[in-house]
Motif scaffolding. Structure first.
Motif, PDB file in Angstrom:
ATOM      1  N   VAL A 124      51.409  51.552  30.866  1.00 42.09           N
ATOM      2  CA  VAL A 124      49.978  50.664  30.588  1.00 42.09           C
ATOM      3  C   VAL A 124      49.129  50.710  31.726  1.00 42.09           C
ATOM      4  O   VAL A 124      49.333  51.022  32.901  1.00 42.09           O
ATOM      5  CB  VAL A 124      50.390  49.166  30.403  1.00 42.09           C
ATOM      6  CG1 VAL A 124      51.397  49.122  29.224  1.00 42.09           C
ATOM      7  CG2 VAL A 124      50.911  48.378  31.688  1.00 42.09           C
ATOM      8  N   THR A 125      47.960  50.430  31.371  1.00 38.76           N
ATOM      9  CA  THR A 125      46.708  50.732  32.450  1.00 38.76           C
ATOM     10  C   THR A 125      46.200  48.978  32.689  1.00 38.76           C
ATOM     11  O   THR A 125      45.707  48.376  31.844  1.00 38.76           O
ATOM     12  CB  THR A 125      45.677  51.265  32.040  1.00 38.76           C
ATOM     13  OG1 THR A 125      45.922  52.791  31.815  1.00 38.76           O
ATOM     14  CG2 THR A 125      44.418  51.485  33.111  1.00 38.76           C
ATOM     15  N   LEU A 126      46.185  48.783  34.015  1.00 43.28           N
ATOM     16  CA  LEU A 126      45.813  47.489  34.496  1.00 43.28           C
ATOM     17  C   LEU A 126      44.309  47.753  35.079  1.00 43.28           C
ATOM     18  O   LEU A 126      44.116  48.727  35.986  1.00 43.28           O
ATOM     19  CB  LEU A 126      46.857  46.733  35.408  1.00 43.28           C
ATOM     20  CG  LEU A 126      48.080  46.723  34.926  1.00 43.28           C
ATOM     21  CD1 LEU A 126      48.897  45.920  36.197  1.00 43.28           C
ATOM     22  CD2 LEU A 126      48.330  45.908  33.969  1.00 43.28           C
ATOM     23  N   GLU A 127      43.446  46.953  34.783  1.00 39.14           N
ATOM     24  CA  GLU A 127      42.024  47.031  35.525  1.00 39.14           C
ATOM     25  C   GLU A 127      42.003  45.718  36.323  1.00 39.14           C
ATOM     26  O   GLU A 127      42.124  44.342  35.939  1.00 39.14           O
ATOM     27  CB  GLU A 127      40.834  47.118  34.175  1.00 39.14           C
ATOM     28  CG  GLU A 127      40.871  47.931  33.161  1.00 39.14           C
ATOM     29  CD  GLU A 127      39.914  48.094  32.152  1.00 39.14           C
ATOM     30  OE1 GLU A 127      38.743  47.074  32.674  1.00 39.14           O
ATOM     31  OE2 GLU A 127      39.785  48.872  31.748  1.00 39.14           O
ATOM     32  N   LEU A 128      41.965  46.124  37.618  1.00 41.98           N
ATOM     33  CA  LEU A 128      41.801  45.001  38.556  1.00 41.98           C
ATOM     34  C   LEU A 128      40.348  45.140  39.096  1.00 41.98           C
ATOM     35  O   LEU A 128      39.724  46.381  39.354  1.00 41.98           O
ATOM     36  CB  LEU A 128      42.795  45.624  39.715  1.00 41.98           C
ATOM     37  CG  LEU A 128      44.028  45.690  39.260  1.00 41.98           C
ATOM     38  CD1 LEU A 128      44.795  46.269  40.420  1.00 41.98           C
ATOM     39  CD2 LEU A 128      44.730  44.579  38.874  1.00 41.98           C
ATOM     40  N   GLN A 129      39.587  44.181  39.265  1.00 44.39           N
ATOM     41  CA  GLN A 129      38.205  44.021  39.592  1.00 44.39           C
ATOM     42  C   GLN A 129      38.260  44.254  41.084  1.00 44.39           C
ATOM     43  O   GLN A 129      38.832  43.642  42.062  1.00 44.39           O
ATOM     44  CB  GLN A 129      37.701  42.551  39.418  1.00 44.39           C
ATOM     45  CG  GLN A 129      37.523  42.088  38.051  1.00 44.39           C
ATOM     46  CD  GLN A 129      36.686  43.233  37.149  1.00 44.39           C
ATOM     47  OE1 GLN A 129      35.726  43.436  37.594  1.00 44.39           O
ATOM     48  NE2 GLN A 129      37.354  43.648  36.186  1.00 44.39           N
ATOM     49  N   GLU A 130      37.425  45.162  41.620  1.00 44.76           N
ATOM     50  CA  GLU A 130      37.312  45.436  42.899  1.00 44.76           C
ATOM     51  C   GLU A 130      35.674  45.442  43.532  1.00 44.76           C
ATOM     52  O   GLU A 130      35.335  46.374  43.013  1.00 44.76           O
ATOM     53  CB  GLU A 130      37.964  46.961  43.084  1.00 44.76           C
ATOM     54  CG  GLU A 130      38.242  47.164  44.576  1.00 44.76           C
ATOM     55  CD  GLU A 130      39.391  48.598  44.648  1.00 44.76           C
ATOM     56  OE1 GLU A 130      40.023  48.298  45.332  1.00 44.76           O
ATOM     57  OE2 GLU A 130      38.706  49.510  44.441  1.00 44.76           O
ATOM     58  N   GLY A 131      35.076  44.549  44.123  1.00 45.48           N
ATOM     59  CA  GLY A 131      33.989  44.388  44.389  1.00 45.48           C
ATOM     60  C   GLY A 131      33.209  44.409  43.016  1.00 45.48           C
ATOM     61  O   GLY A 131      33.488  43.529  42.210  1.00 45.48           O
ATOM     62  N   ARG A 132      32.185  45.399  42.623  1.00 45.02           N
ATOM     63  CA  ARG A 132      31.456  45.494  41.657  1.00 45.02           C
ATOM     64  C   ARG A 132      31.911  46.472  40.744  1.00 45.02           C
ATOM     65  O   ARG A 132      31.430  46.557  39.632  1.00 45.02           O
ATOM     66  CB  ARG A 132      29.905  45.937  42.082  1.00 45.02           C
ATOM     67  CG  ARG A 132      29.250  44.737  42.616  1.00 45.02           C
ATOM     68  CD  ARG A 132      27.802  45.265  42.858  1.00 45.02           C
ATOM     69  NE  ARG A 132      27.183  44.022  43.449  1.00 45.02           N
ATOM     70  CZ  ARG A 132      25.749  43.854  43.498  1.00 45.02           C
ATOM     71  NH1 ARG A 132      25.114  44.685  43.190  1.00 45.02           N
ATOM     72  NH2 ARG A 132      25.331  42.691  44.174  1.00 45.02           N
ATOM     73  N   GLY A 133      33.111  47.225  41.152  1.00 50.86           N
ATOM     74  CA  GLY A 133      33.717  48.076  40.166  1.00 50.86           C
ATOM     75  C   GLY A 133      35.142  47.730  39.751  1.00 50.86           C
ATOM     76  O   GLY A 133      35.468  46.561  39.836  1.00 50.86           O
ATOM     77  N   VAL A 134      35.794  48.647  39.229  1.00 50.98           N
ATOM     78  CA  VAL A 134      37.101  48.361  38.720  1.00 50.98           C
ATOM     79  C   VAL A 134      38.224  49.399  38.953  1.00 50.98           C
ATOM     80  O   VAL A 134      37.846  50.396  39.306  1.00 50.98           O
ATOM     81  CB  VAL A 134      37.234  48.444  37.090  1.00 50.98           C
ATOM     82  CG1 VAL A 134      38.660  48.386  36.520  1.00 50.98           C
ATOM     83  CG2 VAL A 134      36.050  47.235  36.538  1.00 50.98           C
TER      84      VAL A 134
END
Length: 123
Positions: A38-48
């Motif tokens: 699976v793919t997890l999207e983690l918020q990182e600053g203004r990106g992912v």
């Protein structure tokens, strides 16, 4: 969905040994046993930061573990100030299913609640 940060008991700076504990109800509802990753999207600053995680393992589908583990998750938790955490109070996160095999970690919940009655309280 609410997922809890997880650690194997060794808070490595490399991020190894970190992940998210998925409740059995969420796993059974949102995951499929034939998936490999699976793919997890983690918020990182203004990106992912997109992290692909292995779910094709007996421990994920068993009654006890259910962790999504990857050192990139650990580096994200540490870099975001979420880890290491006080013993027995790992941070919890709101997570959204976002299509086939994709999950978005939206935000950390405001309160870390002590875990009781599970082995996770010792981590």
């Amino acid at each position: 969905m609410i997922w809890t940060a997880w650690n194997n008991g060794i808070h490595r700076r490399s991020g190894a040994g970190y992940g998210f504990k998925v409740p059995a109800e969420d796993r059974d509802r949102y995951f499929k046993p034939d998936w490999q990753t699976v793919t997890l999207e983690l918020q990182e600053g203004r990106g992912v930061l997109a992290v692909e995680v292995n779910v094709a393992k007996d421990s994920f589908w068993g009654p006890e573990c259910r962790e999504l583990i990857d050192e990139k998750i650990g580096r994200w938790l540490r870099g975001s100030g979420y880890a290491p955490w006080p013993r027995g109070t790992p941070p919890r996160f709101e997570v959204e299913a976002a299509g086939d095999r994709r999950f978005i970690v939206r935000r950390r919940l405001t309160q870390n609640k002590p875990l009781q009655g599970t082995g996770a309280a010792r981590r």
